[in-house]
Write a protein that holds these residues in place. Structure first.
Motif, mmCIF file in Angstrom:
data_model
loop_
_atom_site.group_PDB
_atom_site.id
_atom_site.type_symbol
_atom_site.label_atom_id
_atom_site.label_comp_id
_atom_site.label_asym_id
_atom_site.label_seq_id
_atom_site.Cartn_x
_atom_site.Cartn_y
_atom_site.Cartn_z
ATOM 1 N N LEU A 127 0.507 -1.296 -0.533
ATOM 2 C CA LEU A 127 0.120 0.107 0.205
ATOM 3 C C LEU A 127 0.537 1.214 0.063
ATOM 4 C CD1 LEU A 127 -2.874 0.925 0.357
ATOM 5 C CD2 LEU A 127 -2.789 0.907 2.369
ATOM 6 N N TYR A 128 2.045 1.308 0.604
ATOM 7 C CA TYR A 128 3.306 2.409 0.639
ATOM 8 C C TYR A 128 3.707 2.680 -0.846
ATOM 9 C CZ TYR A 128 6.935 5.092 1.723
ATOM 10 O OH TYR A 128 8.346 6.130 2.871
ATOM 11 N N LEU A 129 3.914 1.382 -1.008
ATOM 12 C CA LEU A 129 4.040 1.398 -3.342
ATOM 13 C C LEU A 129 3.251 2.120 -3.764
ATOM 14 C CD1 LEU A 129 6.455 -1.307 -2.935
ATOM 15 C CD2 LEU A 129 7.249 0.843 -3.291
ATOM 16 N N THR A 130 1.945 2.013 -2.947
ATOM 17 C CA THR A 130 0.162 2.229 -4.219
ATOM 18 C C THR A 130 0.963 3.932 -3.712
ATOM 19 O OG1 THR A 130 -0.679 1.018 -3.539
ATOM 20 C CG2 THR A 130 -1.311 2.200 -4.586
ATOM 21 N N GLY A 131 1.397 4.519 -2.553
ATOM 22 C CA GLY A 131 1.201 5.824 -2.745
ATOM 23 C C GLY A 131 2.682 6.252 -3.898
ATOM 24 N N TYR A 132 3.382 5.656 -3.433
ATOM 25 C CA TYR A 132 4.370 6.039 -3.706
ATOM 26 C C TYR A 132 4.354 5.601 -5.391
ATOM 27 C CZ TYR A 132 9.499 5.393 -5.207
ATOM 28 O OH TYR A 132 10.556 5.823 -6.299
ATOM 29 N N TRP A 133 4.021 4.974 -6.410
ATOM 30 C CA TRP A 133 3.792 5.270 -7.807
ATOM 31 C C TRP A 133 3.093 6.248 -7.895
ATOM 32 C CZ3 TRP A 133 8.219 3.496 -9.582
ATOM 33 C CH2 TRP A 133 8.298 2.241 -9.260
ATOM 34 N N LEU A 134 1.912 6.629 -7.741
ATOM 35 C CA LEU A 134 0.776 7.359 -7.469
ATOM 36 C C LEU A 134 1.653 8.972 -7.717
ATOM 37 C CD1 LEU A 134 -1.832 8.562 -7.859
ATOM 38 C CD2 LEU A 134 -2.714 8.444 -5.603
ATOM 39 N N SER A 135 2.403 9.132 -6.704
ATOM 40 C CA SER A 135 3.626 9.944 -6.591
ATOM 41 C C SER A 135 4.160 10.265 -8.367
ATOM 42 C CB SER A 135 3.912 10.132 -6.028
ATOM 43 O OG SER A 135 4.653 11.645 -5.478
ATOM 44 N N ARG A 136 4.442 9.630 -8.344
ATOM 45 C CA ARG A 136 5.111 9.427 -9.411
ATOM 46 C C ARG A 136 5.410 9.744 -10.714
ATOM 47 N NH1 ARG A 136 10.567 6.085 -8.238
ATOM 48 N NH2 ARG A 136 11.163 6.931 -10.422
ATOM 49 N N LEU A 137 3.799 8.946 -10.871
ATOM 50 C CA LEU A 137 2.882 8.709 -11.760
ATOM 51 C C LEU A 137 2.183 10.254 -12.452
ATOM 52 C CD1 LEU A 137 1.773 7.501 -14.265
ATOM 53 C CD2 LEU A 137 -1.140 7.453 -12.719
ATOM 54 N N LEU A 138 2.051 10.701 -11.387
ATOM 55 C CA LEU A 138 1.195 12.130 -11.049
ATOM 56 C C LEU A 138 2.523 13.504 -11.303
ATOM 57 C CD1 LEU A 138 -1.139 12.435 -7.904
ATOM 58 C CD2 LEU A 138 -2.011 11.956 -10.949
ATOM 59 N N SER A 139 3.408 13.172 -10.655
ATOM 60 C CA SER A 139 4.450 13.465 -11.019
ATOM 61 C C SER A 139 5.495 14.063 -12.485
ATOM 62 C CB SER A 139 5.869 14.011 -10.159
ATOM 63 O OG SER A 139 7.279 14.506 -10.915
ATOM 64 N N ALA A 140 5.407 12.730 -13.018
ATOM 65 C CA ALA A 140 5.600 12.743 -14.807
ATOM 66 C C ALA A 140 4.496 13.294 -15.527
ATOM 67 C CB ALA A 140 5.708 10.909 -15.226
ATOM 68 N N ALA A 141 3.421 12.997 -15.132
ATOM 69 C CA ALA A 141 2.304 13.464 -15.858
ATOM 70 C C ALA A 141 1.888 15.073 -15.585
ATOM 71 C CB ALA A 141 1.164 12.530 -15.392
ATOM 72 N N GLY A 142 2.784 16.601 -14.837
ATOM 73 C CA GLY A 142 3.071 16.943 -14.841
ATOM 74 C C GLY A 142 2.294 17.952 -13.804
ATOM 75 N N LEU A 143 1.575 16.992 -12.346
ATOM 76 C CA LEU A 143 0.427 17.530 -12.062
ATOM 77 C C LEU A 143 0.709 18.218 -10.871
ATOM 78 C CD1 LEU A 143 -2.393 14.988 -13.149
ATOM 79 C CD2 LEU A 143 -2.102 16.752 -13.741
ATOM 80 N N LEU A 144 2.370 17.009 -10.733
ATOM 81 C CA LEU A 144 2.209 17.811 -9.297
ATOM 82 C C LEU A 144 3.743 19.078 -9.385
ATOM 83 C CD1 LEU A 144 4.086 15.024 -7.405
ATOM 84 C CD2 LEU A 144 1.508 16.176 -7.320
ATOM 85 N N SER A 145 2.955 19.715 -10.438
ATOM 86 C CA SER A 145 4.354 20.914 -10.375
ATOM 87 C C SER A 145 3.842 22.536 -9.835
ATOM 88 C CB SER A 145 4.116 21.351 -11.957
ATOM 89 O OG SER A 145 2.972 21.934 -13.061
#
Length: 279
Positions: A223-241
Motif C-alpha cells: 500500500l505504501y508503494l501504491t502511494g509511491y507510484w501514484l506520486s511518481r505517476l502524477l509527477s511524470a504527468a506534470g500534475l505536481l508542478s
C-alpha cells in the motif's frame, strides 16, 4: 475579486512558484492525525476507563473498524506518496524507525499490558528505509544499463501502481495463512512460515505474538508503494508542478499539525492519559 463570468486565459494567471512543501498534503495529514487522536481517545475510554456497554459495542463494530482503516490507509498512502518528494527520505525514515523503537521500549517498561511491537512508526520507518535504498540501487542500475534513456513512461508507472495495489490486496490476509490471488482464488501458505519475531515483522504472525498496534511489513508495504507510484505517476504527468494552485491550498492550523505529525504522535497518548485521569 474576478467576476464569475470574466473570461480568463491561462496566460493571465501568474504562475505559482514551486514551494518546498505542498500545503494540501500537510492538511490531509493533519486531518488524519486529528482523526487518529480521536480514535485513540475512544480506545482509551473502552479499554482503560471502562466505557459504557453501548459505546463499547459501537467501538467494536464494523463501522468503527472502517474508521480505523481509513486512518491507516490514509497515513500509509500519504507516506508513500511523499517519499519521492522528500529531499532527505532516508534520514527521515531512520528518525521514524527510531521513534517506533522508542515507543516499543516505553510501552514494554511503563505499560507492558498495552505493549506496542512492530507498530505503525516501526512500519513507516522500515518502509521508508527500504524504498530509499531500493530507489538508490535502481537508479545506479538504470544509469549503467541505459545511461541515455528518456524519462519514465506513464504506462510503466501506471502498471507499477496497479501491481502494487494488487499485491496489497493479495497479501491482505496472510495472517490467516493464505494469499488471495483473485476473488475466490487463494493460495495456502505453509505453517512453518509463522514462527518467530522476524517472520512476525514481515506479516507471518507467530501464534504467541500480541501487540496493541501491529503493522507488519506485508501487506502494508505494498500500500505504501501504491502511494509511491501514484506520486511518481502524477509527477511524470506534470500534475505536481507549481502551477497547480490546489496543491498549495490548505488550512494553516491543520497543516501545522501535519508538518509536526511525528512529535505529536509521540506525545498524544501521554496527554490523553493525563486528561482522562484528571477527568
Amino acid at each position: 475579486m474576478i467576476p464569475m463570468n470574466h473570461p480568463i486565459s491561462s496566460s493571465s494567471i501568474p504562475p505559482v512558484q514551486p514551494a518546498s512543501r505542498l500545503e494540501l498534503l500537510d492538511t490531509i495529514r493533519g486531518l488524519t492525525l486529528i482523526s487518529m487522536i480521536l480514535y485513540h481517545a475512544c480506545w482509551d475510554l473502552v479499554y482503560l476507563h471502562g466505557a459504557g456497554k453501548g459505546f463499547t459495542l459501537w467501538y467494536q463494530s464494523f463501522s468503527a473498524f472502517l474508521w480505523q482503516q481509513s486512518i491507516c490507509w490514509t497515513f500509509i498512502l500519504l507516506s508513500g506518496f511523499c517519499a519521492p518528494l522528500s529531499r532527505h527520505a532516508l534520514r527521515r525514515s531512520l528518525s521514524v524507525f527510531l521513534s517506533g523503537a522508542l515507543v516499543t521500549a516505553a510501552t514494554l517498561i511503563v505499560t507492558p499490558e498495552s505493549r506496542v511491537i512492530f507498530g505503525i512508526l516501526t512500519f513507516l520507518g522500515s518502509a521508508g528505509i527500504a524504498t530509499a535504498l531500493l530507489r538508490a540501487a535502481c537508479r545506479k542500475i538504470r544509469r549503467k544499463a541505459a545511461p541515455h534513456s528518456p524519462g519514465e513512461s506513464l504506462p510503466a508507472l501506471l502498471a507499477a501502481l496497479c501491481l502494487s495495489f494488487w499485491l496489497f490486496l493479495a497479501f491482505l490476509n496472510i495472517q490467516s495463512g493464505v494469499l488471495r490471488i483473485l476473488p475466490g482464488i487463494t493460495l495456502p501458505l505453509p505453517a512453518s512460515l509463522y514462527h518467530g519475531y522476524p517472520a512476525t515483522f514481515f506479516g507471518f504472525q507467530g501464534p504467541s505474538f500480541w501487540s496493541t498496534d501491529y503493522f507488519p511489513f506485508f501487506p502494508w508495504y505494498f500500500l505504501y508503494l501504491t502511494g509511491y507510484w501514484l506520486s511518481r505517476l502524477l509527477s511524470a504527468a506534470g500534475l505536481l508542478s507549481g502551477r497547480h494552485r490546489i496543491l498549495h491550498a490548505g488550512l494553516p492550523a491543520v497543516s501545522w499539525l501535519g508538518r509536526h505529525s511525528l512529535p505529536l504522535y509521540l506525545i498524544h497518548q501521554p496527554i490523553l492519559y493525563g486528561i482522562f485521569l484528571l477527568v
